[in-house]
Write an enzyme that holds these catalytic residues in place. Structure first.
Site, PDB file in Angstrom:
ATOM      1  N   ASN A   1       0.807  -1.245   0.082  1.00  0.00           N
ATOM      2  CA  ASN A   1       0.001  -0.035   0.028  1.00  0.00           C
ATOM      3  C   ASN A   1       0.873   1.160   0.060  1.00  0.00           C
ATOM      4  O   ASN A   1       2.022   1.107   0.570  1.00  0.00           O
ATOM      5  CB  ASN A   1      -0.868  -0.135   1.061  1.00  0.00           C
ATOM      6  CG  ASN A   1      -1.966  -1.137   1.240  1.00  0.00           C
ATOM      7  OD1 ASN A   1      -2.634  -1.269   0.137  1.00  0.00           O
ATOM      8  ND2 ASN A   1      -2.214  -1.631   2.286  1.00  0.00           N
TER       9      ASN A   1
ATOM     10  N   HIS B   1      -9.442  -0.175  -1.536  1.00  0.00           N
ATOM     11  CA  HIS B   1      -9.924   0.299   0.137  1.00  0.00           C
ATOM     12  C   HIS B   1     -10.978   1.357  -0.023  1.00  0.00           C
ATOM     13  O   HIS B   1     -11.682   1.683   0.960  1.00  0.00           O
ATOM     14  CB  HIS B   1      -8.749   1.107   0.685  1.00  0.00           C
ATOM     15  CG  HIS B   1      -7.726  -0.006   1.049  1.00  0.00           C
ATOM     16  ND1 HIS B   1      -6.323   0.413   1.423  1.00  0.00           N
ATOM     17  CD2 HIS B   1      -7.631  -1.395   1.226  1.00  0.00           C
ATOM     18  CE1 HIS B   1      -5.569  -0.610   1.712  1.00  0.00           C
ATOM     19  NE2 HIS B   1      -6.415  -1.879   1.400  1.00  0.00           N
TER      20      HIS B   1
ATOM     21  N   HIS C   1      -7.437  -8.109  -0.216  1.00  0.00           N
ATOM     22  CA  HIS C   1      -8.371  -8.985   0.239  1.00  0.00           C
ATOM     23  C   HIS C   1      -9.577  -8.372   1.047  1.00  0.00           C
ATOM     24  O   HIS C   1     -10.278  -9.084   1.390  1.00  0.00           O
ATOM     25  CB  HIS C   1      -7.696 -10.072   1.285  1.00  0.00           C
ATOM     26  CG  HIS C   1      -7.125  -9.280   2.382  1.00  0.00           C
ATOM     27  ND1 HIS C   1      -5.818  -9.672   2.981  1.00  0.00           N
ATOM     28  CD2 HIS C   1      -7.292  -8.159   3.132  1.00  0.00           C
ATOM     29  CE1 HIS C   1      -5.566  -8.929   4.147  1.00  0.00           C
ATOM     30  NE2 HIS C   1      -6.419  -7.975   3.982  1.00  0.00           N
TER      31      HIS C   1
END
Length: 462
Positions: free
Chosen positions: A157, A216, A180
């Site tokens: 990230n 996200h 995930h």
């Protein structure tokens, strides 16, 4: 075209960040229990000792009765050595140290800005991106020079900008960003099936979803189980659990788990927009206006999720280092645990051994409507032999699309600022973030302080 002729039992995997005590151990575990694959994993890390320890851990798996594959693990002396001849490249690194991350997450608190993760959006995500993009630009150049035909699986990230940088610097790269978070929402939907259809909770893969958004800040506008449309059932589920939240039995409580939540942010966003938010509450909150979920600690508590402190991450790192030493020396046995990640399944699909449909982060070639082409978006894609084809996902409702577009354009500005070492462009992106609810002068002061704390990773910046 690696997948056309490659021997699946003689693969070369380069693991960049191979000293990891999380992702690397997880990959070892997943590879150990996959009988159809084998070969060599080259571990490269700027912390050579950590990579060497992991090589020892990997080698210790040989001959165990619960291991059904054959892999060699080597610690590489250089990035070039790890990459040369690689069929697959896995990247999972910490850009900087936890000291820089401490500034990312906690310095903004002095200005009333709270962040639950601080690695993707918000002031912390932006500054993390500024120091990560140069690293990924160099990785892209090295992959271009030493492993241009390899498939790259990125777990680092900020996912969107890491993947975007790889394609910007090496347009011919074959890279995917993997996350995930959607899996967790599929798992939540299995509880909807259990509670409202009266069936045993199915495997999360039986929940079929249309994925669209950015990493996200990902959404599902379609979800089904067998013949059942889950959207109306989810609406009933949200109404039942909105006030108190929902935590499945055996999953831990949000009050004592740094990564858990009671799903109340997710439920609130569904009520606002009519589509299912598919990331965890800690991530989702950081993409929305400051006053919604992260106004102060009391507000965070009322929404039943937590602020993951960097002090906890530091103490956890010490614990994992101690465990790694014990595993490498044989004092402690390595326990095989399935991760639930799909990296190994992706490798098999890219080798032509199976077909897979799952969510990935890739440049927009039209899979998401009304967003810039080339910007990295997250949708489902079909994996086949040496190919990943994104599936057209459509467009989110207008009010929600406006939030997505704001972040997409901000991410593009951050990319340009990092590559051009342009402080003014970076500051504009910083001030445009929804969490930065400060006056221009205050925002610039915070920005300069955060930049100073990460200057070691900003070569060439004035």
């Amino acid at each position: 075209m690696i997948a056309a002729t490659k021997d699946a039992k003689n693969l070369n995997i380069a693991y960049i960040g191979g000293g990891s005590r999380g992702w690397a151990w997880g990959l070892m575990s997943d590879l150990a229990t996959e009988s159809e694959l084998g070969g060599t994993v080259r571990l490269y890390d700027i912390n050579k000792q950590a990579a060497e320890n992991n090589a020892k851990i990997g080698e210790s798996l040989k001959g165990r009765v619960d291991v059904v594959s054959s892999w060699n693990y080597e610690a590489s002396d250089s990035l070039q050595q790890a990459l040369t001849g690689a069929d697959f490249i896995v990247i999972s690194i910490l850009p900087g140290t936890f000291d820089e991350m401490h500034s990312d997450v906690h310095l903004p608190e002095e200005y009333g800005i709270y962040q639950s993760v601080g690695d993707t959006a918000g002031p912390g995500g932006l500054v993390r991106a500024l120091r990560t993009i140069p690293i990924y630009a160099e990785l892209a150049e090295q992959i271009r020079d030493y492993a241009p035909d390899a498939w790259v699986i990125n777990y680092t990230n900020p996912m969107t900008l890491c993947t975007r940088t790889l394609y910007e610097v090496f347009p011919g790269i074959k890279a995917i960003g993997c996350c995930h978070e959607v899996f967790g929402t599929q798992k939540l939907l299995t509880h909807v099936v259990e509670e409202l259809l009266g069936e045993p909770a199915p495997d999360r893969r039986e929940i079929k979803v249309n994925v669209l958004g950015i990493n996200h800040f990902t959404w599902l506008d379609k979800a089904s189980y067998k013949q059942h449309d889950l959207i109306p059932l989810y609406r009933e589920f949200v109404d039942r659990h909105f006030q108190d939240g929902f935590e499945a039995k055996g999953t831990g409580n949000w009050l004592n788990d740094h990564f858990a939540s009671a799903q109340r942010v997710k439920f609130d966003l569904f009520r606002k927009y009519g589509v299912i938010a598919a990331a965890g509450d800690r991530h989702l909150a950081e993409f929305m206006p400051h006053s919604w979920y992260l106004k102060d600690k009391e507000t965070v508590h009322s929404w039943k999720f937590g602020l993951t402190t960097v002090d906890w991450r530091k103490s956890n790192k010490v614990r994992l280092e101690e465990q790694g030493s014990k595993l490498a020396s044989g004092e402690e046995a390595f326990e095989l645990k399935p991760t639930g990640e799909e990296g190994v399944e992706m490798i098999k699909a890219l080798l032509g051994m199976t077909e897979l449909v799952t969510n990935v982060n890739m440049p927009n070639t039209g899979q998401m409507d009304d967003l810039p082409l080339g910007a990295v978006v997250e949708t489902n894609a079909v994996f086949g032999r040496d190919a990943v084809q994104p599936i057209h996902a459509g467009k989110l409702p207008p009010a929600l699309h406006a939030h997505i577009a704001r972040h997409v354009y901000n991410q593009e500005a951050i990319l340009r600022a990092a590559l051009d070492k342009d402080r003014s462009e970076a500051l504009r992106a910083f001030q445009n973030d929804p969490l930065v609810s400060l006056s221009p002068d205050q925002a610039e002061e915070l920005f300069d302080r955060m930049l100073a704390n990460t200057k070691a990773y900003l070569p060439g910046w004035e």
